[in-house]
Design a protein around this motif. Structure first.
Motif, PDB file in Angstrom:
ATOM      1  N   VAL A  79       0.843  -1.190   0.000  1.00  0.00           N
ATOM      2  CA  VAL A  79       0.000   0.000   0.000  1.00  0.00           C
ATOM      3  C   VAL A  79       0.886   1.250   0.000  1.00  0.00           C
ATOM      4  O   VAL A  79       0.556   2.244  -0.642  1.00  0.00           O
ATOM      5  CB  VAL A  79      -0.988  -0.034   1.183  1.00  0.00           C
ATOM      6  CG1 VAL A  79      -1.740   1.266   1.319  1.00  0.00           C
ATOM      7  CG2 VAL A  79      -1.955  -1.209   1.016  1.00  0.00           C
ATOM      8  N   ARG A  80       2.024   1.205   0.648  1.00  0.00           N
ATOM      9  CA  ARG A  80       2.964   2.332   0.632  1.00  0.00           C
ATOM     10  C   ARG A  80       3.461   2.587  -0.800  1.00  0.00           C
ATOM     11  O   ARG A  80       3.506   3.728  -1.263  1.00  0.00           O
ATOM     12  CB  ARG A  80       4.148   2.082   1.563  1.00  0.00           C
ATOM     13  CG  ARG A  80       5.192   3.223   1.547  1.00  0.00           C
ATOM     14  CD  ARG A  80       6.311   3.008   2.546  1.00  0.00           C
ATOM     15  NE  ARG A  80       5.858   3.038   3.918  1.00  0.00           N
ATOM     16  CZ  ARG A  80       5.608   4.157   4.610  1.00  0.00           C
ATOM     17  NH1 ARG A  80       5.764   5.321   4.031  1.00  0.00           N
ATOM     18  NH2 ARG A  80       5.212   4.097   5.857  1.00  0.00           N
ATOM     19  N   GLN A  81       3.842   1.531  -1.512  1.00  0.00           N
ATOM     20  CA  GLN A  81       4.286   1.690  -2.902  1.00  0.00           C
ATOM     21  C   GLN A  81       3.168   2.244  -3.776  1.00  0.00           C
ATOM     22  O   GLN A  81       3.401   3.084  -4.641  1.00  0.00           O
ATOM     23  CB  GLN A  81       4.775   0.353  -3.466  1.00  0.00           C
ATOM     24  CG  GLN A  81       6.057  -0.141  -2.858  1.00  0.00           C
ATOM     25  CD  GLN A  81       6.348  -1.597  -3.217  1.00  0.00           C
ATOM     26  OE1 GLN A  81       5.438  -2.429  -3.327  1.00  0.00           O
ATOM     27  NE2 GLN A  81       7.628  -1.903  -3.394  1.00  0.00           N
ATOM     28  N   LEU A  82       1.945   1.772  -3.533  1.00  0.00           N
ATOM     29  CA  LEU A  82       0.791   2.276  -4.273  1.00  0.00           C
ATOM     30  C   LEU A  82       0.627   3.777  -4.036  1.00  0.00           C
ATOM     31  O   LEU A  82       0.411   4.542  -4.984  1.00  0.00           O
ATOM     32  CB  LEU A  82      -0.484   1.543  -3.852  1.00  0.00           C
ATOM     33  CG  LEU A  82      -1.772   2.040  -4.497  1.00  0.00           C
ATOM     34  CD1 LEU A  82      -1.790   1.726  -5.993  1.00  0.00           C
ATOM     35  CD2 LEU A  82      -2.985   1.437  -3.792  1.00  0.00           C
ATOM     36  N   ALA A  83       0.742   4.211  -2.789  1.00  0.00           N
ATOM     37  CA  ALA A  83       0.602   5.635  -2.465  1.00  0.00           C
ATOM     38  C   ALA A  83       1.648   6.468  -3.196  1.00  0.00           C
ATOM     39  O   ALA A  83       1.332   7.515  -3.781  1.00  0.00           O
ATOM     40  CB  ALA A  83       0.721   5.841  -0.953  1.00  0.00           C
TER      41      ALA A  83
END
Length: 170
Positions: A79-83
């Motif tokens: 989710v961090r990479q997505l953000a």
């Protein structure tokens, strides 16, 4: 995709991660990373999903009685990479500079309330659909996000600006 709060009518609860992040980007607010954003997810472009469903309909002898996962394991990210990726893509499609503070960490208790439980990893197994129908998704995560965020910026940016202006004026 879910909903954009305060724009898509009365909605209860919290939208899914793509809608949450899109909403924050449109409002120029930091993207909230629940428990550090370490959960892993995959995302599929709607056109790829529709293609898979059409293949099922067109090939009943190969599809009847089967349970298919329809997803794109090649688009696996935290989710961090997505953000981070969404902030980059939104900056590109909107012509606006990146947020000064693109993300903030929040606890799951703070974000969802007490008792929230979720899986750390959601990655579809594509073995059956590939074997039965020869189907694989085609759209990269970057292309999916670029298309989605372009649409959302065109559709929602003005409405959100008006909502913010109305709130500030009152």
């Amino acid at each position: 995709m879910d909903f954009i709060p305060e724009i898509d009518g009365p909605n209860e609860g919290v939208p899914r991660v793509l809608a949450c992040f899109s909403n924050n980007l449109l409002r120029r607010e930091p993207l909230k990373l629940v428990d550090g954003g370490q959960s892993q997810r995959t995302f599929i472009y709607i056109k790829d999903a529709i293609e898979a469903v059409l293949l099922m309909i067109e090939n009943p002898a190969k599809a009847n009685g089967q349970i298919f996962n329809v997803g794109n394991p090649n688009n696996e990210v935290t989710v961090r990479q997505l953000a981070e990726m969404m902030a980059q893509v939104y900056s590109k499609v909107s012509g606006e500079s990146s947020l000064e503070t693109p993300t903030i960490d929040v606890s799951s208790k703070e974000f969802y309330s007490k008792g929230y439980d979720d899986s750390d990893k959601r990655i579809p197994d594509m073995t059956i659909i590939n074997r039965q129908l020869g189907w694989n998704p085609n759209t990269s995560l970057w292309d999916l996000l670029e298309s989605t965020l372009t649409y959302q910026h065109k559709t929602y940016a003005e409405a959100i600006e008006k909502a913010i202006s109305k709130f500030v004026a009152s």
